[in-house]
Enzyme design. Structure first.
Site, PDB file in Angstrom:
ATOM      1  N   ASP A   1      34.384 -11.566  18.515  1.00 31.43           N
ATOM      2  CA  ASP A   1      33.191 -11.095  17.987  1.00 31.43           C
ATOM      3  C   ASP A   1      32.035 -11.934  17.987  1.00 31.43           C
ATOM      4  O   ASP A   1      32.401 -13.089  17.548  1.00 31.43           O
ATOM      5  CB  ASP A   1      33.378 -10.486  16.560  1.00 31.43           C
ATOM      6  CG  ASP A   1      32.457  -9.320  16.339  1.00 31.43           C
ATOM      7  OD1 ASP A   1      32.860  -8.096  16.242  1.00 31.43           O
ATOM      8  OD2 ASP A   1      31.013  -9.626  15.970  1.00 31.43           O
TER       9      ASP A   1
ATOM     10  N   LEU B   1      29.603 -11.652  15.923  1.00 29.52           N
ATOM     11  CA  LEU B   1      28.894 -11.546  14.561  1.00 29.52           C
ATOM     12  C   LEU B   1      27.443 -11.329  14.608  1.00 29.52           C
ATOM     13  O   LEU B   1      26.679 -12.267  14.299  1.00 29.52           O
ATOM     14  CB  LEU B   1      29.261 -12.760  13.627  1.00 29.52           C
ATOM     15  CG  LEU B   1      30.820 -13.139  13.600  1.00 29.52           C
ATOM     16  CD1 LEU B   1      31.134 -14.109  12.518  1.00 29.52           C
ATOM     17  CD2 LEU B   1      31.637 -11.979  13.100  1.00 29.52           C
TER      18      LEU B   1
ATOM     19  N   THR C   1      31.650   6.760  23.588  1.00 26.55           N
ATOM     20  CA  THR C   1      31.158   7.803  22.651  1.00 26.55           C
ATOM     21  C   THR C   1      30.851   9.152  23.302  1.00 26.55           C
ATOM     22  O   THR C   1      30.755   9.174  24.455  1.00 26.55           O
ATOM     23  CB  THR C   1      29.599   7.046  22.262  1.00 26.55           C
ATOM     24  OG1 THR C   1      29.226   8.186  21.734  1.00 26.55           O
ATOM     25  CG2 THR C   1      28.916   6.636  23.468  1.00 26.55           C
ATOM     26  N   ASP C   2      30.897  10.078  22.528  1.00 32.87           N
ATOM     27  CA  ASP C   2      30.536  11.378  22.979  1.00 32.87           C
ATOM     28  C   ASP C   2      29.091  11.494  23.576  1.00 32.87           C
ATOM     29  O   ASP C   2      28.692  12.471  24.400  1.00 32.87           O
ATOM     30  CB  ASP C   2      30.790  12.502  22.217  1.00 32.87           C
ATOM     31  CG  ASP C   2      30.170  12.372  20.842  1.00 32.87           C
ATOM     32  OD1 ASP C   2      29.433  11.533  20.555  1.00 32.87           O
ATOM     33  OD2 ASP C   2      30.163  13.258  19.966  1.00 32.87           O
ATOM     34  N   GLU C   3      28.327  10.781  23.045  1.00 30.11           N
ATOM     35  CA  GLU C   3      26.906  10.816  23.334  1.00 30.11           C
ATOM     36  C   GLU C   3      26.489  10.702  24.658  1.00 30.11           C
ATOM     37  O   GLU C   3      25.701  10.851  25.355  1.00 30.11           O
ATOM     38  CB  GLU C   3      25.974   9.626  22.727  1.00 30.11           C
ATOM     39  CG  GLU C   3      26.255   9.708  21.083  1.00 30.11           C
ATOM     40  CD  GLU C   3      25.565   8.993  20.324  1.00 30.11           C
ATOM     41  OE1 GLU C   3      24.383   8.654  20.592  1.00 30.11           O
ATOM     42  OE2 GLU C   3      25.714   8.616  18.930  1.00 30.11           O
TER      43      GLU C   3
ATOM     44  N   TYR D   1      20.856   3.884  24.265  1.00 27.39           N
ATOM     45  CA  TYR D   1      22.337   3.537  23.715  1.00 27.39           C
ATOM     46  C   TYR D   1      23.252   4.194  24.615  1.00 27.39           C
ATOM     47  O   TYR D   1      24.235   3.732  25.370  1.00 27.39           O
ATOM     48  CB  TYR D   1      22.460   3.916  22.397  1.00 27.39           C
ATOM     49  CG  TYR D   1      23.762   3.914  21.844  1.00 27.39           C
ATOM     50  CD1 TYR D   1      24.836   2.981  22.004  1.00 27.39           C
ATOM     51  CD2 TYR D   1      24.312   5.176  21.666  1.00 27.39           C
ATOM     52  CE1 TYR D   1      26.073   3.082  21.614  1.00 27.39           C
ATOM     53  CE2 TYR D   1      25.720   5.207  20.923  1.00 27.39           C
ATOM     54  CZ  TYR D   1      26.712   4.242  21.105  1.00 27.39           C
ATOM     55  OH  TYR D   1      28.079   4.510  20.800  1.00 27.39           O
TER      56      TYR D   1
ATOM     57  N   LYS E   1      25.914   3.101  27.336  1.00 25.52           N
ATOM     58  CA  LYS E   1      27.622   3.440  27.252  1.00 25.52           C
ATOM     59  C   LYS E   1      27.890   4.168  28.497  1.00 25.52           C
ATOM     60  O   LYS E   1      29.023   3.914  29.033  1.00 25.52           O
ATOM     61  CB  LYS E   1      27.712   4.148  26.018  1.00 25.52           C
ATOM     62  CG  LYS E   1      27.825   3.317  24.495  1.00 25.52           C
ATOM     63  CD  LYS E   1      28.614   2.240  24.519  1.00 25.52           C
ATOM     64  CE  LYS E   1      30.076   2.656  24.037  1.00 25.52           C
ATOM     65  NZ  LYS E   1      30.792   1.419  23.861  1.00 25.52           N
TER      66      LYS E   1
ATOM     67  N   TYR F   1      15.696  13.051   9.690  1.00 21.34           N
ATOM     68  CA  TYR F   1      14.878  13.331  10.831  1.00 21.34           C
ATOM     69  C   TYR F   1      14.577  14.724  11.007  1.00 21.34           C
ATOM     70  O   TYR F   1      15.327  15.495  11.165  1.00 21.34           O
ATOM     71  CB  TYR F   1      15.458  12.704  12.032  1.00 21.34           C
ATOM     72  CG  TYR F   1      15.844  10.949  11.943  1.00 21.34           C
ATOM     73  CD1 TYR F   1      15.047  10.300  11.002  1.00 21.34           C
ATOM     74  CD2 TYR F   1      16.504  10.419  12.766  1.00 21.34           C
ATOM     75  CE1 TYR F   1      15.456   8.924  11.095  1.00 21.34           C
ATOM     76  CE2 TYR F   1      16.755   9.258  12.947  1.00 21.34           C
ATOM     77  CZ  TYR F   1      16.036   8.571  11.977  1.00 21.34           C
ATOM     78  OH  TYR F   1      16.346   7.008  11.758  1.00 21.34           O
TER      79      TYR F   1
ATOM     80  N   TYR G   1      11.275   2.815   9.297  1.00 18.39           N
ATOM     81  CA  TYR G   1      11.096   3.956   8.348  1.00 18.39           C
ATOM     82  C   TYR G   1       9.516   4.077   7.747  1.00 18.39           C
ATOM     83  O   TYR G   1       9.050   5.116   7.358  1.00 18.39           O
ATOM     84  CB  TYR G   1      11.746   4.144   7.202  1.00 18.39           C
ATOM     85  CG  TYR G   1      13.447   4.396   7.682  1.00 18.39           C
ATOM     86  CD1 TYR G   1      13.708   5.600   8.111  1.00 18.39           C
ATOM     87  CD2 TYR G   1      14.558   3.401   7.802  1.00 18.39           C
ATOM     88  CE1 TYR G   1      14.971   5.852   8.423  1.00 18.39           C
ATOM     89  CE2 TYR G   1      15.732   3.843   8.288  1.00 18.39           C
ATOM     90  CZ  TYR G   1      15.923   5.149   8.749  1.00 18.39           C
ATOM     91  OH  TYR G   1      17.112   5.446   9.232  1.00 18.39           O
TER      92      TYR G   1
END
Ligand code: NAD
Ligand code: TYD
Length: 351
Positions: A35, A37, A132-134, A157, A161, A214, A348
């Site tokens: 990793d 980090l 991911t399902d995205e 993103y 992926k 959102y 934000y």
């Protein structure tokens, strides 16, 4: 040791649960956690296993090809479970390049090193790519993602992926690399970085800060308890068929606003606040650009073929998650007291 397994991104949210499961359940495996980090990696997540005899931590970047090649030479890995990634959609909107570098280039660096290491004999080896399902894009009111759903990513993103998934399949088809891929829905549980909806909301409710929702909060996500995901990964690693893809989901769809109401009621109880007091913190803010409306996973393949199904009831899982965050104040405070403040302001203040 029977096998040496490389797990990338093991200091992150899901990776730490996968490491813990493998270290505890497989004393005959040497588990190497690699990793970099980044802001999302935290060795505190692994305090309980760091001294285990079958666990080794290596700090490094999956994009650093000479380092990764040296790691494969040093350990002669039998298997790879690849979780390291930039993982937050909002960050991918403000800084797409780091997603391209880590998620795409980093994956190819690992594939190349595995290919070189296993060139003579790839019998019994496995490169397991966690995705991911995205990648499937956004659903309307009905239907679910199956393994053959066409890719249609909308955020940097999910596009990064999707690219990495394609490359993993390409290495299988072109070079005969033994690969397996899983595409999972939204995870929740202990140790998730508080940029993601659930830990961010828990922390804000606790502090009495606005809870940013959102748009109108109409978006739907399919939530899965992280330990159920780690179990699915363990099963796929051992029993998944090379070249196959498995979808993993929670059969647990929630509109964001309904989830936040549920969380508020749990927090009121846990913090001994009057009923409905946390709801007052809900603040509707500017929507995310390109915000996918709905994700939902059809997990019937992994249920049918490997006998996995989600086991944790959502309300219980959410309560357990809240309990963990409330009991681990120091973990949260160490994160939100640092550069997180800058991230939060940038993300934000204009919403
Ligand atoms: P995370 O952001 O919590 O952790 C990512 C980890 O990867 C961190 O420890 C980080 O330090 C490490 N990392 C990042 N860049 C690196 C690099 N260049 N080299 C080495 N390490 C690096 O992510 P997560 O939520 O635990 O997700 C893990 C994986 O699961 C990702 O591949 C993600 O796409 C996938 N996934 C996540 C979810 C979810 O709901 N969180 C759902 C489906 C799939
Ligand atoms: P997130 O946890 O970022 O996961 P993902 O984007 O990968 O699904 O967000 C989950 C949902 O919550 C998503 O629809 C965006 C929404 N969301 C908010 O409404 N407010 C927030 O502050 C965040 C971080 C997310």
């Amino acid at each position: 040791m029977e096998k040496t397994i490389l797990i990338t991104g093991g200091a992150g949210f899901i990776g730490s649960h996968v490491i813990r499961r493998f270290v505890k359940n497989h004393p005959n495996y040497r588990i190497v956690n690699l990793d970099k980090l980044t802001y999302a990696g935290n060795l505190e997540n692994l305090k309980d296993v760091e001294k285990a005899e079958n666990y080794i931590f290596e700090k490094g970047d999956i994009c650093d090809s000479s380092f990764i090649t040296a790691m494969f030479k040093k350990y002669n890995f039998d298997g790879v479970i690849h979780l390291a990634a930039e993982s937050h959609v909002d960050r991918s909107i403000s800084d797409p390049m780091s997603f391209i570098t880590t998620n795409i280039v980093g994956t190819v660096v690992l594939l190349n090193a595995a290919r070189e290491c296993w060139r003579q004999n790839n019998e019994g080896k496995l490169f397991y790519h966690v995705s991911t399902d995205e990648v499937y894009g956004s659903l309307g009111a009905t239907g679910k993602f199956v393994e053959t759903t066409s890719y249609d990513p909308h955020s940097p993103y999910s596009a990064s992926k999707a690219s990495s998934d394609h490359l993993v399949r390409a290495y299988h088809d072109t070079y005969g690399m033994p690969v397996v891929i899983s595409n999972c829905s939204n995870n929740y549980g202990a140790n998730q970085f508080p940029e993601k909806l659930i830990p961010l909301a828990i922390n804000n409710i606790k502090q009495g800060h606005p809870v940013p929702v959102y748009g109108k909060g109409e978006n739907v996500r399919d939530w899965l308890f992280v330990e159920d995901h780690a179990l699915a990964i363990e099963l796929i690693f051992h029993k998944g068929v090379v070249g196959q893809t498995y979808n993993i989901g929670g059969e647990n769809e929630w509109k964001n606003i309904d989830l936040i109401y549920l969380l508020c009621s749990i927090m009121d109880k846990k913090l001994n606040r009057p009923a409905k007091s946390s709801e007052k913190l809900i603040t509707f803010v500017k929507d995310r650009a390109g915000h996918d409306l709905r994700y939902a996973i059809d997990s019937s393949k992994i249920t049918r073929e490997l006998g996995w199904s989600p086991s944790v009831d959502f309300e219980q899982g959410l309560e357990k998650t809240v309990d963990w965050y409330l009991a681990n104040e120091e973990w949260m405070n160490a994160i939100v007291s640092g550069v997180y403040q800058e991230y939060y302001k940038t993300q934000y203040q204009h919403r």
